[in-house]
Design a protein around this motif. Structure first.
Motif, PDB file in Angstrom:
ATOM      1  N   ALA A   1       0.836  -1.204   0.000  1.00 31.91           N
ATOM      2  CA  ALA A   1       0.000   0.000   0.000  1.00 31.91           C
ATOM      3  C   ALA A   1       0.868   1.250   0.000  1.00 31.91           C
ATOM      4  O   ALA A   1       0.554   2.243  -0.672  1.00 31.91           O
ATOM      5  CB  ALA A   1      -0.935  -0.011   1.208  1.00 31.91           C
ATOM      6  N   MET A   2       1.966   1.223   0.755  1.00 35.10           N
ATOM      7  CA  MET A   2       2.878   2.368   0.791  1.00 35.10           C
ATOM      8  C   MET A   2       3.475   2.629  -0.590  1.00 35.10           C
ATOM      9  O   MET A   2       3.617   3.789  -1.006  1.00 35.10           O
ATOM     10  CB  MET A   2       3.982   2.130   1.815  1.00 35.10           C
ATOM     11  N   ARG A   3       3.813   1.565  -1.311  1.00 39.57           N
ATOM     12  CA  ARG A   3       4.371   1.741  -2.658  1.00 39.57           C
ATOM     13  C   ARG A   3       3.339   2.323  -3.612  1.00 39.57           C
ATOM     14  O   ARG A   3       3.675   3.145  -4.467  1.00 39.57           O
ATOM     15  CB  ARG A   3       4.898   0.398  -3.166  1.00 39.57           C
ATOM     16  N   ARG A   4       2.091   1.889  -3.481  1.00 41.14           N
ATOM     17  CA  ARG A   4       1.046   2.478  -4.335  1.00 41.14           C
ATOM     18  C   ARG A   4       0.880   3.966  -4.036  1.00 41.14           C
ATOM     19  O   ARG A   4       0.746   4.794  -4.949  1.00 41.14           O
ATOM     20  CB  ARG A   4      -0.285   1.744  -4.135  1.00 41.14           C
ATOM     21  N   ALA A   5       0.896   4.296  -2.756  1.00 43.94           N
ATOM     22  CA  ALA A   5       0.760   5.701  -2.370  1.00 43.94           C
ATOM     23  C   ALA A   5       1.954   6.523  -2.829  1.00 43.94           C
ATOM     24  O   ALA A   5       1.810   7.685  -3.238  1.00 43.94           O
ATOM     25  CB  ALA A   5       0.606   5.807  -0.853  1.00 43.94           C
ATOM     26  N   ALA A   6       3.160   5.944  -2.783  1.00 45.38           N
ATOM     27  CA  ALA A   6       4.374   6.673  -3.156  1.00 45.38           C
ATOM     28  C   ALA A   6       4.326   7.166  -4.587  1.00 45.38           C
ATOM     29  O   ALA A   6       4.894   8.216  -4.920  1.00 45.38           O
ATOM     30  CB  ALA A   6       5.593   5.779  -2.935  1.00 45.38           C
ATOM     31  N   GLY A   7       3.634   6.423  -5.457  1.00 48.18           N
ATOM     32  CA  GLY A   7       3.544   6.835  -6.857  1.00 48.18           C
ATOM     33  C   GLY A   7       2.867   8.178  -7.040  1.00 48.18           C
ATOM     34  O   GLY A   7       3.134   8.886  -8.025  1.00 48.18           O
ATOM     35  N   HIS A   8       2.013   8.570  -6.103  1.00 50.59           N
ATOM     36  CA  HIS A   8       1.313   9.855  -6.210  1.00 50.59           C
ATOM     37  C   HIS A   8       2.246  11.043  -5.957  1.00 50.59           C
ATOM     38  O   HIS A   8       1.888  12.185  -6.271  1.00 50.59           O
ATOM     39  CB  HIS A   8       0.139   9.905  -5.236  1.00 50.59           C
ATOM     40  N   PHE A   9       3.408  10.798  -5.366  1.00 51.87           N
ATOM     41  CA  PHE A   9       4.359  11.882  -5.137  1.00 51.87           C
ATOM     42  C   PHE A   9       5.197  12.203  -6.369  1.00 51.87           C
ATOM     43  O   PHE A   9       5.814  13.267  -6.437  1.00 51.87           O
ATOM     44  CB  PHE A   9       5.313  11.523  -3.983  1.00 51.87           C
ATOM     45  N   VAL A  10       5.263  11.277  -7.308  1.00 52.17           N
ATOM     46  CA  VAL A  10       6.187  11.411  -8.439  1.00 52.17           C
ATOM     47  C   VAL A  10       5.629  12.375  -9.479  1.00 52.17           C
ATOM     48  O   VAL A  10       4.454  12.330  -9.831  1.00 52.17           O
ATOM     49  CB  VAL A  10       6.463  10.029  -9.063  1.00 52.17           C
ATOM     50  N   GLY A  11       6.504  13.254  -9.954  1.00 50.51           N
ATOM     51  CA  GLY A  11       6.132  14.233 -10.969  1.00 50.51           C
ATOM     52  C   GLY A  11       6.325  15.650 -10.470  1.00 50.51           C
ATOM     53  O   GLY A  11       6.739  15.877  -9.325  1.00 50.51           O
ATOM     54  N   GLU A  12       6.045  16.607 -11.314  1.00 50.02           N
ATOM     55  CA  GLU A  12       6.130  18.014 -10.920  1.00 50.02           C
ATOM     56  C   GLU A  12       4.783  18.451 -10.356  1.00 50.02           C
ATOM     57  O   GLU A  12       3.782  18.485 -11.081  1.00 50.02           O
ATOM     58  CB  GLU A  12       6.521  18.878 -12.118  1.00 50.02           C
ATOM     59  N   LYS A  13       4.785  18.812  -9.069  1.00 50.36           N
ATOM     60  CA  LYS A  13       3.534  19.100  -8.393  1.00 50.36           C
ATOM     61  C   LYS A  13       3.725  20.222  -7.382  1.00 50.36           C
ATOM     62  O   LYS A  13       4.850  20.577  -7.042  1.00 50.36           O
ATOM     63  CB  LYS A  13       3.023  17.841  -7.669  1.00 50.36           C
ATOM     64  N   ASP A  14       2.612  20.734  -6.893  1.00 43.95           N
ATOM     65  CA  ASP A  14       2.629  21.737  -5.830  1.00 43.95           C
ATOM     66  C   ASP A  14       2.610  21.003  -4.491  1.00 43.95           C
ATOM     67  O   ASP A  14       1.604  20.410  -4.106  1.00 43.95           O
ATOM     68  CB  ASP A  14       1.415  22.659  -5.952  1.00 43.95           C
ATOM     69  N   PHE A  15       3.733  21.052  -3.779  1.00 49.64           N
ATOM     70  CA  PHE A  15       3.878  20.341  -2.507  1.00 49.64           C
ATOM     71  C   PHE A  15       3.564  21.241  -1.312  1.00 49.64           C
ATOM     72  O   PHE A  15       4.137  21.063  -0.239  1.00 49.64           O
ATOM     73  CB  PHE A  15       5.289  19.775  -2.390  1.00 49.64           C
ATOM     74  N   ALA A  16       2.623  22.175  -1.499  1.00 56.19           N
ATOM     75  CA  ALA A  16       2.280  23.099  -0.418  1.00 56.19           C
ATOM     76  C   ALA A  16       1.827  22.368   0.840  1.00 56.19           C
ATOM     77  O   ALA A  16       2.038  22.850   1.958  1.00 56.19           O
ATOM     78  CB  ALA A  16       1.189  24.066  -0.884  1.00 56.19           C
ATOM     79  N   ALA A  17       1.195  21.214   0.676  1.00 55.13           N
ATOM     80  CA  ALA A  17       0.712  20.464   1.833  1.00 55.13           C
ATOM     81  C   ALA A  17       1.821  19.683   2.520  1.00 55.13           C
ATOM     82  O   ALA A  17       1.583  19.060   3.551  1.00 55.13           O
ATOM     83  CB  ALA A  17      -0.391  19.498   1.394  1.00 55.13           C
ATOM     84  N   PHE A  18       3.013  19.733   1.954  1.00 60.10           N
ATOM     85  CA  PHE A  18       4.126  18.953   2.497  1.00 60.10           C
ATOM     86  C   PHE A  18       5.320  19.856   2.786  1.00 60.10           C
ATOM     87  O   PHE A  18       6.456  19.564   2.424  1.00 60.10           O
ATOM     88  CB  PHE A  18       4.519  17.830   1.532  1.00 60.10           C
ATOM     89  N   ARG A  19       5.054  20.950   3.455  1.00 66.34           N
ATOM     90  CA  ARG A  19       6.134  21.832   3.888  1.00 66.34           C
ATOM     91  C   ARG A  19       5.925  22.178   5.356  1.00 66.34           C
ATOM     92  O   ARG A  19       4.805  22.342   5.822  1.00 66.34           O
ATOM     93  CB  ARG A  19       6.211  23.107   3.052  1.00 66.34           C
ATOM     94  N   GLY A  20       7.034  22.293   6.068  1.00 67.66           N
ATOM     95  CA  GLY A  20       6.965  22.573   7.488  1.00 67.66           C
ATOM     96  C   GLY A  20       6.706  24.036   7.774  1.00 67.66           C
ATOM     97  O   GLY A  20       6.844  24.909   6.911  1.00 67.66           O
TER      98      GLY A  20
END
Length: 244
Positions: free
Chosen positions: A139-158
């Motif tokens: 399941a973690m590997r399936r989810a990891a695929g959603h991170f790949v590519g050029e995207k807005d990572f605003a939800a993943f910044r401290g």
């Protein structure tokens, strides 16, 4: 004026991160102090980026200018003789005057280590996050695929991230299982403050079943930080390499 590039390895346990700051000893400060001792005057290191308190590095890149005509071995072997045992220079190279470790970098590779053993490990406590719950790696590997590519990572910044843009390109998120360990290798063109740790925390939430793999995709559609998982602790993270 010479421009010297250093490849630096360090155990970040005892340091308040890479960058010089008033309220704690940092890796940059320690290196600059040793360089000043060697060169007989103040030195300012420019790095490929920052690491938080407790984060480790195998391949941090930094550079400094000097007029001293010392052999390159002085900036590796010689400097290592002045540094504490938890910091070491793995290589030194003379670069063109225009080289800058941060602005010339085209990518970075981070590795996060998770220890999944039933009992806590004193030997791993400084270098791996101990996750006691069973993790669904598929399941973690399936989810990891959603991170790949050029995207807005605003939800993943401290908190306190000062980046002018939150758009980043992640080239790969690989998860390897070996015995009681998971290694998550993340490669991309750049990362926001705590971005990798927040990605890992989210993947662990998927692994425990608290989140579904497709929830990661929805975080990019509606970047609400409160919807994500925990931020993984700093001591499991290591900067492996910077690409030029």
């Amino acid at each position: 004026m010479r421009n010297i590039k250093l490849i630096i390895e360090y155990d970040g346990t005892a340091y308040a991160g890479w960058q010089v700051q008033p309220n704690g000893v940092t890796v940059q400060e320690t290196l600059e102090r040793s360089l000043a001792q060697m060169l007989g005057g103040p030195v300012r290191l420019h790095s490929s980026g920052r690491t938080d308190a407790g984060v480790h590095a195998m391949g941090m890149v930094a550079a400094f200018k000097t007029e001293k005509n010392l052999p390159l071995r002085a900036f590796s072997d010689g400097l290592n003789s002045l540094l504490p045992r938890d910091i070491a220079v793995r290589g030194a190279e003379e670069m063109p005057a225009t080289f800058h470790p941060r602005f010339d970098a085209v990518g970075k590779h981070y590795r996060y280590t998770i220890f999944t053993g039933r009992y806590r490990s004193p030997l791993q406590r400084l270098y791996a996050w101990h996750c006691r719950r069973s993790l669904d790696v598929a399941a973690m590997r399936r989810a990891a695929g959603h991170f790949v590519g050029e995207k807005d990572f605003a939800a993943f910044r401290g908190a306190g991230c000062a980046a002018k843009t939150t758009v980043r390109r992640v080239e790969a998120v690989d998860i390897a299982a070996a015995g009681e360990f998971l290694q998550l290798d993340v490669r991309g063109n750049g990362f926001l403050k705590q971005m990798v740790r927040m990605m890992v925390g989210t993947l662990v939430e998927v692994g425990t079943g608290r989140l579904a793999p497709d929830d990661v995709r929805r975080f990019f559609e509606t970047p609400v930080p409160a919807a994500k998982g925990v931020t993984a602790p700093s001591h499991g993270l290591c900067l492996v390499e910077v690409y030029y």
